[in-house]
Design a protein around this motif. Structure first.
Motif, mmCIF file in Angstrom:
data_model
loop_
_atom_site.group_PDB
_atom_site.id
_atom_site.type_symbol
_atom_site.label_atom_id
_atom_site.label_comp_id
_atom_site.label_asym_id
_atom_site.label_seq_id
_atom_site.Cartn_x
_atom_site.Cartn_y
_atom_site.Cartn_z
ATOM 1 N N ILE A 37 0.833 -1.203 0.000
ATOM 2 C CA ILE A 37 0.000 0.000 0.000
ATOM 3 C C ILE A 37 0.866 1.252 0.000
ATOM 4 O O ILE A 37 0.597 2.216 -0.712
ATOM 5 C CB ILE A 37 -0.975 -0.018 1.201
ATOM 6 C CG1 ILE A 37 -2.082 -1.033 0.942
ATOM 7 C CG2 ILE A 37 -1.585 1.354 1.451
ATOM 8 C CD1 ILE A 37 -2.987 -1.252 2.129
ATOM 9 N N ALA A 38 1.945 1.229 0.791
ATOM 10 C CA ALA A 38 2.822 2.396 0.848
ATOM 11 C C ALA A 38 3.585 2.593 -0.452
ATOM 12 O O ALA A 38 3.784 3.727 -0.901
ATOM 13 C CB ALA A 38 3.803 2.249 2.009
ATOM 14 N N SER A 39 4.002 1.514 -1.085
ATOM 15 C CA SER A 39 4.783 1.650 -2.310
ATOM 16 C C SER A 39 3.908 1.963 -3.520
ATOM 17 O O SER A 39 4.358 2.592 -4.466
ATOM 18 C CB SER A 39 5.598 0.382 -2.564
ATOM 19 O OG SER A 39 4.741 -0.711 -2.808
ATOM 20 N N ALA A 40 2.654 1.546 -3.512
ATOM 21 C CA ALA A 40 1.773 1.783 -4.652
ATOM 22 C C ALA A 40 1.040 3.118 -4.543
ATOM 23 O O ALA A 40 0.378 3.530 -5.485
ATOM 24 C CB ALA A 40 0.760 0.651 -4.784
ATOM 25 N N GLY A 41 1.123 3.768 -3.401
ATOM 26 C CA GLY A 41 0.470 5.058 -3.241
ATOM 27 C C GLY A 41 -1.035 4.956 -3.068
ATOM 28 O O GLY A 41 -1.775 5.848 -3.471
ATOM 29 N N ILE A 42 -1.496 3.881 -2.476
ATOM 30 C CA ILE A 42 -2.925 3.680 -2.278
ATOM 31 C C ILE A 42 -3.340 4.360 -0.979
ATOM 32 O O ILE A 42 -2.680 4.236 0.049
ATOM 33 C CB ILE A 42 -3.258 2.175 -2.217
ATOM 34 C CG1 ILE A 42 -2.936 1.517 -3.550
ATOM 35 C CG2 ILE A 42 -4.716 1.957 -1.840
ATOM 36 C CD1 ILE A 42 -3.076 0.022 -3.537
ATOM 37 N N ASN A 43 -4.434 5.070 -1.033
ATOM 38 C CA ASN A 43 -5.002 5.682 0.157
ATOM 39 C C ASN A 43 -6.024 4.716 0.734
ATOM 40 O O ASN A 43 -7.066 4.466 0.127
ATOM 41 C CB ASN A 43 -5.660 7.023 -0.175
ATOM 42 C CG ASN A 43 -6.144 7.750 1.044
ATOM 43 O OD1 ASN A 43 -6.062 7.240 2.155
ATOM 44 N ND2 ASN A 43 -6.646 8.948 0.840
ATOM 45 N N LEU A 44 -5.732 4.174 1.895
ATOM 46 C CA LEU A 44 -6.589 3.150 2.492
ATOM 47 C C LEU A 44 -7.965 3.700 2.831
ATOM 48 O O LEU A 44 -8.970 3.022 2.652
ATOM 49 C CB LEU A 44 -5.922 2.582 3.748
ATOM 50 C CG LEU A 44 -6.534 1.345 4.364
ATOM 51 C CD1 LEU A 44 -6.474 0.185 3.389
ATOM 52 C CD2 LEU A 44 -5.806 0.987 5.636
ATOM 53 N N GLU A 45 -8.020 4.935 3.291
ATOM 54 C CA GLU A 45 -9.298 5.523 3.669
ATOM 55 C C GLU A 45 -10.192 5.770 2.460
ATOM 56 O O GLU A 45 -11.388 5.551 2.497
ATOM 57 C CB GLU A 45 -9.068 6.829 4.419
ATOM 58 C CG GLU A 45 -10.319 7.479 4.921
ATOM 59 C CD GLU A 45 -10.025 8.759 5.668
ATOM 60 O OE1 GLU A 45 -10.973 9.306 6.241
ATOM 61 O OE2 GLU A 45 -8.874 9.208 5.676
ATOM 62 N N ARG A 46 -9.610 6.201 1.376
ATOM 63 C CA ARG A 46 -10.404 6.528 0.195
ATOM 64 C C ARG A 46 -10.716 5.308 -0.661
ATOM 65 O O ARG A 46 -11.839 5.134 -1.133
ATOM 66 C CB ARG A 46 -9.649 7.565 -0.646
ATOM 67 C CG ARG A 46 -10.424 8.068 -1.850
ATOM 68 C CD ARG A 46 -9.572 8.948 -2.745
ATOM 69 N NE ARG A 46 -8.482 8.128 -3.298
ATOM 70 C CZ ARG A 46 -7.206 8.498 -3.290
ATOM 71 N NH1 ARG A 46 -6.837 9.647 -2.803
ATOM 72 N NH2 ARG A 46 -6.285 7.710 -3.807
ATOM 73 N N ASP A 47 -9.739 4.432 -0.850
ATOM 74 C CA ASP A 47 -9.891 3.323 -1.787
ATOM 75 C C ASP A 47 -10.537 2.079 -1.169
ATOM 76 O O ASP A 47 -11.396 1.454 -1.782
ATOM 77 C CB ASP A 47 -8.531 2.946 -2.380
ATOM 78 C CG ASP A 47 -7.913 4.091 -3.167
ATOM 79 O OD1 ASP A 47 -8.687 4.911 -3.697
ATOM 80 O OD2 ASP A 47 -6.673 4.172 -3.228
ATOM 81 N N TYR A 48 -10.093 1.701 0.003
ATOM 82 C CA TYR A 48 -10.574 0.475 0.651
ATOM 83 C C TYR A 48 -10.987 0.801 2.083
ATOM 84 O O TYR A 48 -10.296 0.467 3.039
ATOM 85 C CB TYR A 48 -9.479 -0.591 0.666
ATOM 86 C CG TYR A 48 -8.953 -0.919 -0.699
ATOM 87 C CD1 TYR A 48 -9.698 -1.702 -1.560
ATOM 88 C CD2 TYR A 48 -7.718 -0.445 -1.125
ATOM 89 C CE1 TYR A 48 -9.225 -2.006 -2.814
ATOM 90 C CE2 TYR A 48 -7.240 -0.741 -2.376
ATOM 91 C CZ TYR A 48 -7.999 -1.521 -3.213
ATOM 92 O OH TYR A 48 -7.522 -1.807 -4.453
#
Length: 131
Positions: free
Chosen positions: A74-85
């Protein structure tokens, strides 16, 4: 020498995730310690206690390994946990609590108190997340 300051404040979503995960991991760890008492008189109960202690330890370490790998991704892909999942952070503590409660209930047959224990865990998680 330049001084840089970083803002490390967390919003309510991440505080809730940390609180729920802390309570779930502590519940699972407590279950493994509680089931580690293998001095039962009944042979069948001793077998169930050993199985429950081993399975709860295995689940703790495997979920920690999966979480470590997932958080790195998640940190390396730039995913926002709150917004995306949004609900993904709450599935892991729910799984841990339900799995450990299933281990407890196979040994002691105490399903009727499950709603009370779940309520206590949720309230404690909420209190812990906003300290």
């Amino acid at each position: 020498m330049a001084k840089e300051s970083y803002d490390y404040t967390l919003n309510n979503y991440y505080q809730l995730i940390i609180g729920f995960n802390a309570v779930a991991f502590s519940f699972c760890f407590t279950t493994s310690l509680w089931m580690g008492n293998i001095r039962a008189i009944n042979r069948n109960k001793t077998r169930k206690l050993r199985m429950a202690a081993a399975n709860s330890k295995w689940v703790i370490y495997s979920v920690l390994a999966i979480l470590g790998k997932m958080l790195f991704y998640i940190a390396s892909a730039g995913i926002n946990l709150e917004r995306d999942y949004y609900y993904l952070g709450f599935i892991i503590p729910l799984f841990l609590v339900l799995y450990c409660w299933n281990l407890i209930s196979t040994v002691y047959k105490i399903w009727p108190v499950f709603p009370l224990v779940l309520l206590i865990l949720v309230v404690f998680s909420l209190i812990l997340s906003f300290i």
